[in-house]
Design a protein around this motif. Structure first.
Motif, PDB file in Angstrom:
ATOM      1  N   PRO A 168       0.804  -1.158   0.208  1.00 46.15           N
ATOM      2  CA  PRO A 168       0.196   0.168  -0.060  1.00 46.15           C
ATOM      3  C   PRO A 168       0.428   1.266  -0.012  1.00 46.15           C
ATOM      4  CG  PRO A 168       0.828  -0.667   1.990  1.00 46.15           C
ATOM      5  CD  PRO A 168       1.000  -1.964   1.150  1.00 46.15           C
ATOM      6  N   ILE A 169      -0.065   2.297  -0.013  1.00 44.94           N
ATOM      7  CA  ILE A 169       0.454   3.771  -0.416  1.00 44.94           C
ATOM      8  C   ILE A 169       0.130   4.474   0.587  1.00 44.94           C
ATOM      9  CG2 ILE A 169       1.141   6.058  -1.845  1.00 44.94           C
ATOM     10  CD1 ILE A 169       2.560   4.114  -2.617  1.00 44.94           C
ATOM     11  N   ARG A 170       0.631   4.788   1.838  1.00 44.83           N
ATOM     12  CA  ARG A 170       0.023   5.478   3.119  1.00 44.83           C
ATOM     13  C   ARG A 170       0.615   6.733   3.531  1.00 44.83           C
ATOM     14  NH1 ARG A 170       1.416   2.232   7.963  1.00 44.83           N
ATOM     15  NH2 ARG A 170       3.586   1.537   6.038  1.00 44.83           N
ATOM     16  N   LEU A 171       0.105   7.506   3.719  1.00 41.29           N
ATOM     17  CA  LEU A 171       0.318   8.674   4.122  1.00 41.29           C
ATOM     18  C   LEU A 171      -0.012   8.966   5.386  1.00 41.29           C
ATOM     19  CD1 LEU A 171      -1.130  11.169   1.525  1.00 41.29           C
ATOM     20  CD2 LEU A 171       1.320  10.047   2.161  1.00 41.29           C
ATOM     21  N   MET A 172       1.370  10.016   6.333  1.00 37.44           N
ATOM     22  CA  MET A 172       0.040  10.231   7.950  1.00 37.44           C
ATOM     23  C   MET A 172       0.917  11.464   8.470  1.00 37.44           C
ATOM     24  SD  MET A 172       2.445   7.315   9.567  1.00 37.44           S
ATOM     25  CE  MET A 172       2.072   5.481   8.036  1.00 37.44           C
ATOM     26  N   THR A 173       0.743  11.777   9.011  1.00 39.89           N
ATOM     27  CA  THR A 173       1.168  13.331  10.044  1.00 39.89           C
ATOM     28  C   THR A 173       2.121  12.641  10.732  1.00 39.89           C
ATOM     29  OG1 THR A 173      -0.560  13.682  11.624  1.00 39.89           O
ATOM     30  CG2 THR A 173      -0.408  14.068   9.092  1.00 39.89           C
ATOM     31  N   LEU A 174       3.209  13.442  11.205  1.00 37.33           N
ATOM     32  CA  LEU A 174       4.818  13.286  12.255  1.00 37.33           C
ATOM     33  C   LEU A 174       5.508  14.194  12.994  1.00 37.33           C
ATOM     34  CD1 LEU A 174       6.378  11.013  12.564  1.00 37.33           C
ATOM     35  CD2 LEU A 174       8.045  11.765  11.091  1.00 37.33           C
ATOM     36  N   PRO A 175       4.704  14.410  14.374  1.00 38.85           N
ATOM     37  CA  PRO A 175       5.508  15.719  14.817  1.00 38.85           C
ATOM     38  C   PRO A 175       6.799  15.195  14.651  1.00 38.85           C
ATOM     39  CG  PRO A 175       4.444  13.616  16.557  1.00 38.85           C
ATOM     40  CD  PRO A 175       4.781  13.370  15.036  1.00 38.85           C
ATOM     41  N   SER A 176       6.892  17.293  14.900  1.00 42.66           N
ATOM     42  CA  SER A 176       8.745  17.330  14.165  1.00 42.66           C
ATOM     43  C   SER A 176       8.873  19.062  14.011  1.00 42.66           C
ATOM     44  CB  SER A 176       8.818  17.564  12.305  1.00 42.66           C
ATOM     45  OG  SER A 176       9.341  17.982  11.467  1.00 42.66           O
ATOM     46  N   SER A 177      10.060  18.847  15.002  1.00 43.80           N
ATOM     47  CA  SER A 177      11.034  20.142  15.768  1.00 43.80           C
ATOM     48  C   SER A 177      10.778  21.142  14.222  1.00 43.80           C
ATOM     49  CB  SER A 177      11.512  20.279  16.152  1.00 43.80           C
ATOM     50  OG  SER A 177      11.506  19.420  17.500  1.00 43.80           O
ATOM     51  N   HIS A 178      11.078  20.344  13.196  1.00 51.75           N
ATOM     52  CA  HIS A 178      11.808  21.082  11.795  1.00 51.75           C
ATOM     53  C   HIS A 178      10.221  21.812  11.205  1.00 51.75           C
ATOM     54  CE1 HIS A 178      14.179  22.074   8.470  1.00 51.75           C
ATOM     55  NE2 HIS A 178      13.065  21.901   7.666  1.00 51.75           N
ATOM     56  N   TYR A 183      16.161  20.827  18.601  1.00 49.94           N
ATOM     57  CA  TYR A 183      15.108  20.204  19.166  1.00 49.94           C
ATOM     58  C   TYR A 183      13.511  20.640  19.977  1.00 49.94           C
ATOM     59  CZ  TYR A 183      16.478  16.894  15.905  1.00 49.94           C
ATOM     60  OH  TYR A 183      17.136  16.193  14.507  1.00 49.94           O
ATOM     61  N   ASN A 184      12.193  20.196  19.453  1.00 49.94           N
ATOM     62  CA  ASN A 184      11.698  20.825  20.682  1.00 49.94           C
ATOM     63  C   ASN A 184      11.607  19.575  21.559  1.00 49.94           C
ATOM     64  OD1 ASN A 184       8.798  20.078  21.887  1.00 49.94           O
ATOM     65  ND2 ASN A 184       8.843  21.888  21.364  1.00 49.94           N
ATOM     66  N   ALA A 185      11.897  19.240  22.407  1.00 45.15           N
ATOM     67  CA  ALA A 185      11.797  17.434  23.042  1.00 45.15           C
ATOM     68  C   ALA A 185      10.719  16.893  23.217  1.00 45.15           C
ATOM     69  CB  ALA A 185      12.372  18.197  24.514  1.00 45.15           C
ATOM     70  N   GLN A 186       9.285  17.496  23.346  1.00 44.81           N
ATOM     71  CA  GLN A 186       8.475  17.325  23.450  1.00 44.81           C
ATOM     72  C   GLN A 186       7.307  16.849  22.063  1.00 44.81           C
ATOM     73  OE1 GLN A 186       4.522  19.972  24.924  1.00 44.81           O
ATOM     74  NE2 GLN A 186       3.588  17.891  24.562  1.00 44.81           N
ATOM     75  N   LYS A 187       8.611  17.050  20.950  1.00 46.98           N
ATOM     76  CA  LYS A 187       7.737  17.176  19.579  1.00 46.98           C
ATOM     77  C   LYS A 187       8.902  15.522  19.316  1.00 46.98           C
ATOM     78  CE  LYS A 187       5.887  21.280  18.099  1.00 46.98           C
ATOM     79  NZ  LYS A 187       5.853  22.842  16.677  1.00 46.98           N
ATOM     80  N   LEU A 188       9.830  16.067  19.671  1.00 48.44           N
ATOM     81  CA  LEU A 188      11.207  14.709  19.262  1.00 48.44           C
ATOM     82  C   LEU A 188      10.793  13.671  20.246  1.00 48.44           C
ATOM     83  CD1 LEU A 188      13.830  13.955  18.169  1.00 48.44           C
ATOM     84  CD2 LEU A 188      14.987  14.654  20.298  1.00 48.44           C
ATOM     85  N   LYS A 189       9.831  13.930  21.365  1.00 41.33           N
ATOM     86  CA  LYS A 189      10.231  12.750  22.097  1.00 41.33           C
ATOM     87  C   LYS A 189       8.566  11.794  21.059  1.00 41.33           C
ATOM     88  CE  LYS A 189       9.366   9.072  24.922  1.00 41.33           C
ATOM     89  NZ  LYS A 189       8.608   8.224  25.156  1.00 41.33           N
ATOM     90  N   ALA A 190       7.644  12.374  20.985  1.00 45.13           N
ATOM     91  CA  ALA A 190       6.656  11.660  20.023  1.00 45.13           C
ATOM     92  C   ALA A 190       6.941  11.573  18.576  1.00 45.13           C
ATOM     93  CB  ALA A 190       5.226  13.342  19.532  1.00 45.13           C
ATOM     94  N   MET A 191       7.779  12.136  18.117  1.00 39.20           N
ATOM     95  CA  MET A 191       8.573  11.082  16.718  1.00 39.20           C
ATOM     96  C   MET A 191       9.431   9.697  17.004  1.00 39.20           C
ATOM     97  SD  MET A 191      11.839  13.085  14.637  1.00 39.20           S
ATOM     98  CE  MET A 191      10.310  14.397  13.791  1.00 39.20           C
ATOM     99  N   ILE A 192      10.072   9.728  18.117  1.00 43.72           N
ATOM    100  CA  ILE A 192      10.719   8.552  18.190  1.00 43.72           C
ATOM    101  C   ILE A 192       9.220   7.511  18.351  1.00 43.72           C
ATOM    102  CG2 ILE A 192      11.914   7.480  19.737  1.00 43.72           C
ATOM    103  CD1 ILE A 192      13.693   9.798  20.259  1.00 43.72           C
TER     104      ILE A 192
END
Length: 265
Positions: free
Chosen positions: A140-150, A210-219
């Motif tokens: 499949p081709i899937r799209l999803m949002t991702l928390p990011s500091s960038h 990096y925003n620490a909260q967003k980095l943890k959510a990304m990981i």
């Protein structure tokens, strides 16, 4: 081109990426085939590498039996021409709103556009990606949002259980902070884009953070992602084992100061 407070300029966004890559020591070791300016990850996936002058992101082409998916459109003439050579129906996905990933959008033809809500504020109408959505179940081709500091509203494209195309999402951001008073502890706070009339121009410093909260959510999001490789923009070999990227991000996260919202590189 001036950007929002997530990044001061696109070029400094690339600097943030280069600092991240200093932590990352492993890249996918298989040879990447090259033909007519394009490099090939597989029989179905090719890309035009990023450039520094002009600053233009990697442009990825994913071919299925139904469409050609174009992940980011770059800003240079070569990217625009490469996109327009494709005669099949094209579906464009934008990773985020920065100009080096989006500037060609108004100069190319395509069937439909998918992007995060923040990106659509910058580029106009399209299909908003919220959470996760499947475009082509058979692959499949899937799209999803991702928390990011960038950048706000980053969108990842997953191709089967092999690759997740991430754009600049894993990179840090360039932010402006007030210079701390000597001997005083101040929590960093982003500088306003406009100063109050009559106020004195404050001193500030630009830091890569990096925003620490967003980095943890990304990981945490990457750990649940069922793919083998993460594909990152703006580097010579964009393909990295997912586990290696996660470990690199965790090393950065462990550097955090519990009293600060930001991790300074």
């Amino acid at each position: 081109m001036m950007l929002r407070s997530e990044n001061i300029t696109s070029s400094k966004g690339v600097l943030a990426g280069s600092l991240f890559l200093k932590f990352l020591s492993f890249s996918h070791g298989e040879d990447i085939m090259q033909q007519e300016g394009l490099k090939h990850l597989s029989n179905h996936i090719s890309y035009l590498p990023a450039s520094d002058d002009p600053l233009s992101a990697d442009v990825f082409f994913i071919r299925t039996d139904t469409f050609v998916y174009v992940y980011d459109v770059g800003s240079c003439i070569a990217a625009r021409e490469q996109i327009e050579r494709i005669k099949e129906d094209k579906i464009v996905i934008l990773s985020h709103f920065h100009a080096d990933h989006t500037e060609n959008l108004g100069k190319i033809t395509f069937r439909s556009l998918y992007a995060g809500k923040e990106t659509l504020k910058h580029v106009g109408e399209g299909n908003a990606v919220e959470g996760e959505m499947v475009l082509e179940p058979a692959v499949p081709i899937r799209l999803m949002t991702l928390p990011s500091s960038h950048a706000k509203g980053c969108v990842v494209l997953c191709y089967g259980n092999e690759y997740a195309f991430c754009g600049d999402a894993v990179y840090a951001a360039q932010k402006r902070f007030p210079v701390k008073n000597e001997g005083a502890h101040m929590e960093p706070k982003a500088m306003p884009e406009k100063e109050t009339k009559g106020s004195q121009e404050p001193e500030y410093t630009i830091q890569t953070v990096y925003n620490a909260q967003k980095l943890k959510a990304m990981i945490d999001a990457f750990k649940t992602l069922d793919v083998k490789y993460l594909v990152l923009s703006h580097e010579k070999n964009p393909v990295h084992l997912k586990g290696e990227v996660i470990r690199t991000l965790e090393l950065i996260y462990w550097k955090r100061d519990k009293d600060s919202a930001y991790i300074v590189l």
